[in-house]
Design a protein around this motif. Structure first.
Motif, mmCIF file in Angstrom:
data_model
loop_
_atom_site.group_PDB
_atom_site.id
_atom_site.type_symbol
_atom_site.label_atom_id
_atom_site.label_comp_id
_atom_site.label_asym_id
_atom_site.label_seq_id
_atom_site.Cartn_x
_atom_site.Cartn_y
_atom_site.Cartn_z
ATOM 1 N N ARG A 1 9.421 -7.919 8.788
ATOM 2 C CA ARG A 1 8.442 -7.858 9.869
ATOM 3 C C ARG A 1 8.742 -6.685 10.809
ATOM 4 O O ARG A 1 7.851 -5.922 11.184
ATOM 5 N N LYS A 2 10.026 -6.536 11.161
ATOM 6 C CA LYS A 2 10.399 -5.484 12.095
ATOM 7 C C LYS A 2 10.131 -4.090 11.499
ATOM 8 O O LYS A 2 9.553 -3.224 12.149
ATOM 9 N N ARG A 3 10.540 -3.896 10.234
ATOM 10 C CA ARG A 3 10.390 -2.581 9.616
ATOM 11 C C ARG A 3 8.938 -2.279 9.266
ATOM 12 O O ARG A 3 8.525 -1.117 9.273
ATOM 13 N N THR A 4 8.172 -3.333 8.969
ATOM 14 C CA THR A 4 6.745 -3.117 8.694
ATOM 15 C C THR A 4 6.021 -2.649 9.944
ATOM 16 O O THR A 4 5.188 -1.741 9.893
ATOM 17 N N VAL A 5 6.337 -3.273 11.069
ATOM 18 C CA VAL A 5 5.722 -2.857 12.337
ATOM 19 C C VAL A 5 6.085 -1.405 12.645
ATOM 20 O O VAL A 5 5.236 -0.605 13.047
ATOM 21 N N HIS A 6 7.356 -1.060 12.409
ATOM 22 C CA HIS A 6 7.800 0.311 12.682
ATOM 23 C C HIS A 6 7.151 1.309 11.725
ATOM 24 O O HIS A 6 6.845 2.445 12.110
ATOM 25 N N ALA A 7 6.933 0.892 10.458
ATOM 26 C CA ALA A 7 6.382 1.802 9.447
ATOM 27 C C ALA A 7 4.864 1.804 9.405
ATOM 28 O O ALA A 7 4.268 2.602 8.675
ATOM 29 N N LEU A 8 4.218 0.924 10.165
ATOM 30 C CA LEU A 8 2.764 0.796 10.083
ATOM 31 C C LEU A 8 2.019 2.107 10.327
ATOM 32 O O LEU A 8 1.097 2.440 9.564
ATOM 33 N N PRO A 9 2.369 2.901 11.346
ATOM 34 C CA PRO A 9 1.666 4.181 11.520
ATOM 35 C C PRO A 9 1.814 5.106 10.311
ATOM 36 O O PRO A 9 0.862 5.818 9.955
ATOM 37 N N ALA A 10 2.996 5.093 9.678
ATOM 38 C CA ALA A 10 3.187 5.921 8.485
ATOM 39 C C ALA A 10 2.393 5.369 7.307
ATOM 40 O O ALA A 10 1.832 6.126 6.511
ATOM 41 N N LEU A 11 2.337 4.028 7.182
ATOM 42 C CA LEU A 11 1.578 3.416 6.091
ATOM 43 C C LEU A 11 0.083 3.668 6.212
ATOM 44 O O LEU A 11 -0.643 3.713 5.216
ATOM 45 N N LEU A 12 -0.384 3.826 7.454
ATOM 46 C CA LEU A 12 -1.810 4.069 7.652
ATOM 47 C C LEU A 12 -2.242 5.443 7.137
ATOM 48 O O LEU A 12 -3.405 5.635 6.781
ATOM 49 N N MET A 13 -1.305 6.386 7.075
ATOM 50 C CA MET A 13 -1.664 7.751 6.702
ATOM 51 C C MET A 13 -2.255 7.848 5.292
ATOM 52 O O MET A 13 -3.346 8.407 5.113
ATOM 53 N N PRO A 14 -1.583 7.301 4.244
ATOM 54 C CA PRO A 14 -2.212 7.369 2.922
ATOM 55 C C PRO A 14 -3.513 6.578 2.834
ATOM 56 O O PRO A 14 -4.430 6.973 2.105
ATOM 57 N N PHE A 15 -3.618 5.466 3.593
ATOM 58 C CA PHE A 15 -4.867 4.702 3.573
ATOM 59 C C PHE A 15 -6.017 5.523 4.170
ATOM 60 O O PHE A 15 -7.144 5.499 3.660
ATOM 61 N N ILE A 16 -5.727 6.238 5.237
ATOM 62 C CA ILE A 16 -6.763 7.070 5.863
ATOM 63 C C ILE A 16 -7.197 8.193 4.920
ATOM 64 O O ILE A 16 -8.389 8.435 4.708
#
Length: 432
Positions: free
Chosen positions: A215-230
């Motif tokens: 949960r902690k690392r997902t929250v931290h990585a969420l902005p980076a994960l959004l990049m390929p989705f965008i």
């Protein structure tokens, strides 16, 4: 005239192999076509300069800049920490993390060198600390970084779609299947090879720790994960063109790098711009010279003559496809992927069409073969960069890299060539 064209290509390959500066290599090849072949250069030079104004090519520098920003901003590090929580305790798991991280980076940057630049400094020292040989770790990250040329969006497929007048979206999707297969193959080969190493594994987290850390690392990585989705969602959803998606990637990476991950500063932003500009300048120069030479071939009907020569030798489709793969592999060993595609794709596409190979299927064949050049000496730019980033000698890196090439890449080349559905499934899924 076919003989003159082959001589000019031979001169180009030889001069590139011995390290002659790029403009002189192409200049020698152009002189062969002009002096011996009697082809005028003035019109083709003006045509080539005009082609560089094509808006499609704007995606190349933008994706390169996005990848460079990502490697220094902290986006890659956050993705790496998220993946590592799941398999960091598995023997060979850190190598699998390297493979999937580079595949994910490829889905953002479109470049093969970005994976080495972004993942190498973070992961290679950690792999060495865990017990992997330095040469092996450097080779694995280098080979995994090739996925940036196959997992869409891909700079090479932008070039292929442009020079062959093929849908760029379809070309993107054509290399997705082979790219995913190589990702799986690299992970499996790494898990087998890792059994030989005395590794110091992370402690296996209990369920509560796993949930909390995830949960902690997902929250931290969420902005980076959004990049390929965008990026990918915008392209495949028909909202953005590849050029617009590349621009969005740059615009998104800057504030995220500055204010969320805080790895980006004004100094690193300026250095990223300079680094990207240098790379773009070299690429555009290669594109210009390659265009001029390939246009000379087109004006002299070299592709059609080449088809006739090969058909006079054999009309067996399987043998032709094998010969084409060997040619692409050899060319990829000597010149970079962009140059190889601009030179070879217009020459071989008429032959591929003549034996019933779809241009989108050929995009996957040429994409996989030329991508191998990044890890196959003497060219091997990605492999050399991986050795430098990992602090390993080139001789230490070559042997494990060749193991990955034989057991992970070459089977994918054969499957891609002789099973068209691997490369055509995703394009058809999106309406090609």
């Amino acid at each position: 005239m076919v003989e003159v064209a082959m001589l000019s290509l031979l001169i180009l390959v030889l001069t590139l192999s011995i390290g002659v500066p790029l403009p002189f290599c192409f200049g020698a090849a152009l002189m062969v076509m002009s002096v011996i072949g009697g082809v005028t250069m003035k019109g083709t030079m003006l045509w080539g300069l005009g082609q560089l104004a094509n808006p499609i090519l704007l995606a190349i520098p933008l994706f390169i800049l996005a990848g460079t920003l990502m490697s220094v901003s902290g986006l890659a590090a956050s993705l790496l920490r998220l993946v590592n929580i799941f398999i960091g305790h598995v023997r060979g798991g850190l190598g699998v993390v390297a493979t999937f991280s580079c595949a994910l980076i490829g889905a953002i940057s479109g470049s093969g060198l970005t994976g080495v630049a972004a993942i190498g400094p973070l992961l290679i020292p950690e792999m060495v600390r865990q017990g992997y040989p330095r040469g092996y770790a450097s080779a694995l990250v280098s080979c995994s970084s090739v996925l940036g040329l196959l997992i869409p969006p891909s700079v090479t497929m932008i070039v292929y779609g442009w020079v062959t007048d093929t849908s760029i979206l379809a070309a993107f999707l054509a290399t997705l299947g082979p790219g995913l297969l190589i990702t799986l193959n690299l992970a499996v080969v790494n898990l087998v090879l890792a059994r030989r190493f005395d590794l110091k594994l992370d402690a296996k987290p209990d369920f509560t720790t796993l949930v909390v850390e995830t949960r902690k690392r997902t929250v931290h990585a969420l902005p980076a994960l959004l990049m390929p989705f965008i990026i990918l969602g915008g392209i495949y959803g028909g909202i953005l063109t590849p050029t617009e998606a590349a621009a969005v990637a740059v615009i998104y990476a800057i504030p995220v790098g500055f204010w969320i991950y805080k790895g980006l500063t004004w100094q690193t932003l300026l250095e990223s711009g300079k680094e990207s500009a240098t790379a773009v300048g070299a690429i555009m120069l290669m594109i210009l010279f390659s265009l001029i030479l390939s246009q000379m071939f087109v004006l002299e009907s070299i592709p059609q003559k080449l088809v006739k020569v090969i058909f006079d030798f054999t009309q067996n489709e399987l043998l032709i496809l094998l010969l084409v793969n060997v040619l692409l592999f050899v060319v990829g060993m000597i010149v970079n992927d962009v140059t190889a595609i601009i030179l070879i794709a217009p020459l071989l596409l008429p032959l591929m069409k003549a034996i019933g190979v779809d241009p989108v299927h050929f995009a996957a064949i040429i994409g996989v073969n030329t991508a191998l050049g990044g890890i196959t000496p003497p060219y091997a730019s990605i492999l050399y960069m991986g050795a430098r980033v990992g602090g390993a000698k080139v001789v230490e890196v070559i042997r494990p890299a060749m193991t990955f090439l034989i057991f992970a890449f070459l089977p994918t080349v054969l499957v891609t060539t002789f099973w068209p559905e691997l490369s055509l499934f995703f394009p058809r899924l999106f309406g090609y």
